[in-house]
Design a protein around this motif. Structure first.
Motif, mmCIF file in Angstrom:
data_model
loop_
_atom_site.group_PDB
_atom_site.id
_atom_site.type_symbol
_atom_site.label_atom_id
_atom_site.label_comp_id
_atom_site.label_asym_id
_atom_site.label_seq_id
_atom_site.Cartn_x
_atom_site.Cartn_y
_atom_site.Cartn_z
ATOM 1 N N THR A 162 0.851 -1.185 0.000
ATOM 2 C CA THR A 162 0.000 0.000 0.000
ATOM 3 C C THR A 162 0.889 1.238 0.000
ATOM 4 O OG1 THR A 162 -1.811 -1.115 1.144
ATOM 5 C CG2 THR A 162 -1.723 1.280 1.315
ATOM 6 N N GLY A 163 0.559 2.203 -0.856
ATOM 7 C CA GLY A 163 1.428 3.375 -0.968
ATOM 8 C C GLY A 163 0.684 4.655 -1.266
ATOM 9 N N ALA A 198 7.218 6.090 -10.784
ATOM 10 C CA ALA A 198 6.228 6.501 -9.800
ATOM 11 C C ALA A 198 6.819 6.256 -8.411
ATOM 12 C CB ALA A 198 4.934 5.717 -9.980
ATOM 13 N N LEU A 199 6.879 7.308 -7.591
ATOM 14 C CA LEU A 199 7.486 7.238 -6.275
ATOM 15 C C LEU A 199 6.404 7.320 -5.205
ATOM 16 C CD1 LEU A 199 9.702 8.362 -8.305
ATOM 17 C CD2 LEU A 199 10.881 9.191 -6.277
ATOM 18 N N PHE A 200 6.424 6.347 -4.293
ATOM 19 C CA PHE A 200 5.401 6.217 -3.256
ATOM 20 C C PHE A 200 6.044 6.248 -1.868
ATOM 21 C CE2 PHE A 200 3.657 4.093 -6.965
ATOM 22 C CZ PHE A 200 2.314 4.421 -6.953
ATOM 23 N N ASP A 201 5.246 6.627 -0.876
ATOM 24 C CA ASP A 201 5.583 6.427 0.531
ATOM 25 C C ASP A 201 4.787 5.224 1.021
ATOM 26 O OD1 ASP A 201 7.329 8.645 0.815
ATOM 27 O OD2 ASP A 201 5.603 9.981 0.955
ATOM 28 N N THR A 202 5.469 4.283 1.692
ATOM 29 C CA THR A 202 4.831 3.060 2.183
ATOM 30 C C THR A 202 5.244 2.813 3.628
ATOM 31 O OG1 THR A 202 6.593 1.461 1.682
ATOM 32 C CG2 THR A 202 5.188 2.139 -0.167
ATOM 33 N N GLU A 203 4.704 1.767 4.224
ATOM 34 C CA GLU A 203 5.096 1.397 5.579
ATOM 35 C C GLU A 203 6.555 0.976 5.647
ATOM 36 O OE1 GLU A 203 2.626 -1.475 7.418
ATOM 37 O OE2 GLU A 203 0.908 -0.120 7.610
ATOM 38 N N ALA A 204 7.120 0.579 4.507
ATOM 39 C CA ALA A 204 8.542 0.212 4.446
ATOM 40 C C ALA A 204 9.398 1.374 3.961
ATOM 41 C CB ALA A 204 8.727 -1.003 3.536
ATOM 42 N N MET A 207 9.290 3.897 -1.918
ATOM 43 C CA MET A 207 9.246 2.817 -2.900
ATOM 44 C C MET A 207 9.057 3.441 -4.272
ATOM 45 S SD MET A 207 6.382 -0.262 -3.313
ATOM 46 C CE MET A 207 5.093 0.823 -3.963
ATOM 47 N N ALA A 208 9.773 2.935 -5.252
ATOM 48 C CA ALA A 208 9.618 3.409 -6.628
ATOM 49 C C ALA A 208 9.306 2.239 -7.543
ATOM 50 C CB ALA A 208 10.883 4.118 -7.106
ATOM 51 N N LEU A 209 8.381 2.467 -8.452
ATOM 52 C CA LEU A 209 8.102 1.544 -9.547
ATOM 53 C C LEU A 209 8.471 2.272 -10.826
ATOM 54 C CD1 LEU A 209 4.682 0.196 -8.320
ATOM 55 C CD2 LEU A 209 6.570 -1.285 -8.975
ATOM 56 N N VAL A 210 9.457 1.737 -11.543
ATOM 57 C CA VAL A 210 9.932 2.359 -12.774
ATOM 58 C C VAL A 210 9.485 1.490 -13.938
ATOM 59 C CG1 VAL A 210 11.911 3.282 -14.023
ATOM 60 C CG2 VAL A 210 11.920 3.250 -11.506
ATOM 61 N N LEU A 211 8.638 2.047 -14.792
ATOM 62 C CA LEU A 211 8.083 1.339 -15.941
ATOM 63 C C LEU A 211 8.929 1.717 -17.154
ATOM 64 C CD1 LEU A 211 5.885 1.353 -13.752
ATOM 65 C CD2 LEU A 211 4.191 1.716 -15.547
ATOM 66 N N VAL A 249 -3.352 10.543 -4.231
ATOM 67 C CA VAL A 249 -3.499 9.194 -4.797
ATOM 68 C C VAL A 249 -2.926 8.186 -3.817
ATOM 69 C CG1 VAL A 249 -2.914 7.628 -6.695
ATOM 70 C CG2 VAL A 249 -3.288 10.066 -7.166
ATOM 71 N N ARG A 250 -3.787 7.345 -3.278
ATOM 72 C CA ARG A 250 -3.369 6.271 -2.379
ATOM 73 C C ARG A 250 -3.891 4.962 -2.955
ATOM 74 N NH1 ARG A 250 -1.555 5.456 2.792
ATOM 75 N NH2 ARG A 250 -2.311 3.584 3.861
ATOM 76 N N LEU A 251 -2.998 3.994 -3.103
ATOM 77 C CA LEU A 251 -3.368 2.713 -3.706
ATOM 78 C C LEU A 251 -3.052 1.579 -2.739
ATOM 79 C CD1 LEU A 251 -1.956 3.251 -7.312
ATOM 80 C CD2 LEU A 251 -4.342 3.416 -6.585
ATOM 81 N N ASP A 252 -3.993 0.659 -2.593
ATOM 82 C CA ASP A 252 -3.815 -0.482 -1.705
ATOM 83 C C ASP A 252 -2.884 -1.516 -2.324
ATOM 84 O OD1 ASP A 252 -5.550 0.609 0.169
ATOM 85 O OD2 ASP A 252 -7.299 -0.448 -0.632
ATOM 86 N N GLN A 253 -2.303 -2.329 -1.482
ATOM 87 C CA GLN A 253 -1.496 -3.445 -1.955
ATOM 88 C C GLN A 253 -2.325 -4.308 -2.904
ATOM 89 O OE1 GLN A 253 -0.617 -6.775 0.737
ATOM 90 N NE2 GLN A 253 1.551 -6.506 0.224
ATOM 91 N N GLY A 254 -1.752 -4.637 -4.045
ATOM 92 C CA GLY A 254 -2.438 -5.464 -5.031
ATOM 93 C C GLY A 254 -3.278 -4.692 -6.024
ATOM 94 N N ALA A 255 -3.525 -3.400 -5.757
ATOM 95 C CA ALA A 255 -4.321 -2.602 -6.688
ATOM 96 C C ALA A 255 -3.533 -2.355 -7.967
ATOM 97 C CB ALA A 255 -4.703 -1.268 -6.054
ATOM 98 N N GLU A 256 -4.239 -2.274 -9.086
ATOM 99 C CA GLU A 256 -3.567 -1.935 -10.343
ATOM 100 C C GLU A 256 -3.044 -0.508 -10.273
ATOM 101 O OE1 GLU A 256 -4.469 -1.320 -15.119
ATOM 102 O OE2 GLU A 256 -5.952 -2.386 -13.885
ATOM 103 N N MET A 257 -1.780 -0.294 -10.715
ATOM 104 C CA MET A 257 -1.240 1.065 -10.760
ATOM 105 C C MET A 257 -0.929 1.521 -12.173
ATOM 106 S SD MET A 257 2.239 0.935 -11.619
ATOM 107 C CE MET A 257 2.732 2.550 -11.085
#
Length: 301
Positions: A162-163, A198-204, A207-211, A249-257
Motif C-alpha cells: 500500500t502506498g 512513480a514514487l510512493f511512501d509506504t510502511e517500508a 518505494m519506486a516503480l519504474v516502468l 493518490v493512495r493505492l492499496d497493496q495489489g491494486a492496479e497502478m
C-alpha cells in the motif's frame, strides 16, 4: 545477486543479433505498432489475436474474458484483465508482493548509486530516475529488482505494498529492446530507454516503480493519469501529488497502478535496509503477480 565481475564475453552471434537495433527507426516502428494494435476491423484483430495467443502460448483460461473475439482490438486483448482468484496476494501486512507476471532479470542491493543490469554491466540509479540525485538518494544502497515481462505475460502492473503517491517522472529516451540479450549488450540500457517512474511512501519507507519502455511499447499508462506516453516527448516531465485532499493518490497493496500497451520491464526500488528479498527469488526465476518477493520493515526498525 549476480556477480558483476564475472561477465561472459559477448559472442559474434550476440553482436550480429544485437547491432541491427541501432539501425532500426525505433520511434517510427513504435508509432506503427500503436496504430496496428488498435485496428478494430474484426477480421484483422481476430486473426492477430489468435495467431499471437497460439504462437506465444497465452493461457486464456486465466483471462476474465477468455473469448478472443470479445476484445475490440489487439491492445485490449494484450492488456486483458485476469480472473481475481488466479493471482491471490501473499499474506502478511509487510509482505512485498510481486507487481507483475514475468521473470527476474536481477535482484539484490544497490551499490551506492549503481544497480546491476547484467553480468559485467551496471547502470546509474540517479540517471534511471531522471538525473536528480535528491530523488535517487533515498534508494541508494537499497533493495532493487528488475522484472522482465515477455509477450505472453499479463501486462498490468500492481502495487507491491500500500502506498501514497508522492511524485511521477516521465523520462524520454531510446526504445531498445529490453530482452536479456540487449541487457547484456547495451550500456546503461534502463537509464537510456523511455520510462515512467512513480514514487510512493509506504510502511517500508520510500518505494519506486519504474516502468521502462522498449521498442513496440507504444504506450505506458497509470491509473491516476491515463496514458503518459505517447507522446514520446523530448524533455523530462514530473508531477507532484499531495498527501491528502484533492489530487491525492493512495493505492492499496495489489491494486492496479499501471499497464504496458505491449510489454517491457519494471524496476522496483526500496530504501536501504527496508526490504529483505526471499532467498529463493534469484535471477531467471519466473514470478507471478501477488507472490511474495520479500518482507518490508517500518522505517527505523
Amino acid at each position: 545477486m549476480s556477480d558483476p565481475d564475472t561477465a561472459a564475453p559477448a559472442t559474434l552471434g550476440d553482436h550480429l543479433r544485437h547491432w541491427p537495433q541501432y539501425l532500426l527507426p525505433q520511434r517510427w516502428l513504435t508509432r506503427l505498432t500503436y496504430r496496428v494494435t488498435r485496428v478494430r476491423a474484426p477480421w484483422f484483430k481476430n486473426a492477430l489475436i489468435r495467431s499471437f495467443a497460439r504462437g506465444f502460448g497465452v493461457n486464456l483460461d486465466e483471462a476474465l474474458d477468455p473469448d478472443p473475439r470479445a476484445y475490440p482490438d489487439f491492445n485490449a486483448f494484450f492488456t486483458r484483465a485476469l480472473k481475481p482468484e488466479v493471482r491471490p496476494l501473499a499474506p502478511g501486512d509487510r509482505t512485498v508482493c510481486c507487481p507483475v507476471d514475468g521473470a527476474v532479470s536481477q535482484i539484490g542491493i544497490a551499490q551506492a548509486d549503481r544497480l546491476l543490469q547484467a553480468k559485467g554491466r551496471t547502470f546509474s540509479l540517479a540517471a534511471l530516475l531522471g538525473g536528480d540525485m535528491e530523488r535517487a538518494r533515498p534508494f541508494q544502497g537499497g533493495a532493487f529488482t528488475t522484472l522482465y515481462l515477455s509477450p505472453r505475460d499479463y501486462h498490468r502492473i500492481h502495487m507491491p505494498l500500500t502506498g501514497q503517491l508522492r511524485e511521477m517522472v516521465h523520462v524520454p529516451g531510446a526504445l531498445f529492446s529490453v530482452s536479456p540479450l540487449t541487457a547484456r549488450m547495451v550500456p546503461e540500457l534502463f537509464a537510456r530507454n523511455e520510462r515512467v517512474a512513480a514514487l510512493f511512501d509506504t510502511e517500508a519507507g520510500p518505494m519506486a516503480l519504474v516502468l521502462v519502455g522498449a521498442i513496440n511499447v507504444a504506450s505506458i499508462e497509470t491509473v491516476w493519469a491515463g496514458a503518459i506516453t505517447p507522446p514520446l516527448g523530448t524533455t523530462i516531465r514530473h508531477w507532484r501529488y499531495p498527501s491528502s485532499g484533492a489530487g491525492a493518490v493512495r493505492l492499496d497493496q495489489g491494486a492496479e497502478m499501471g499497464r504496458f500497451n505491449m510489454g517491457s520491464t519494471v524496476i522496483l526500488l526500496f530504501g536501504a535496509g527496508a526490504v529483505r528479498w526471499e532467498t529463493a527469488i534469484q535471477p531467471g526465476a519466473a514470478v507471478r503477480m501477488g507472490q511474495a518477493l520479500g518482507a518490508g520493515s517500518a522505517p527505523g526498525t
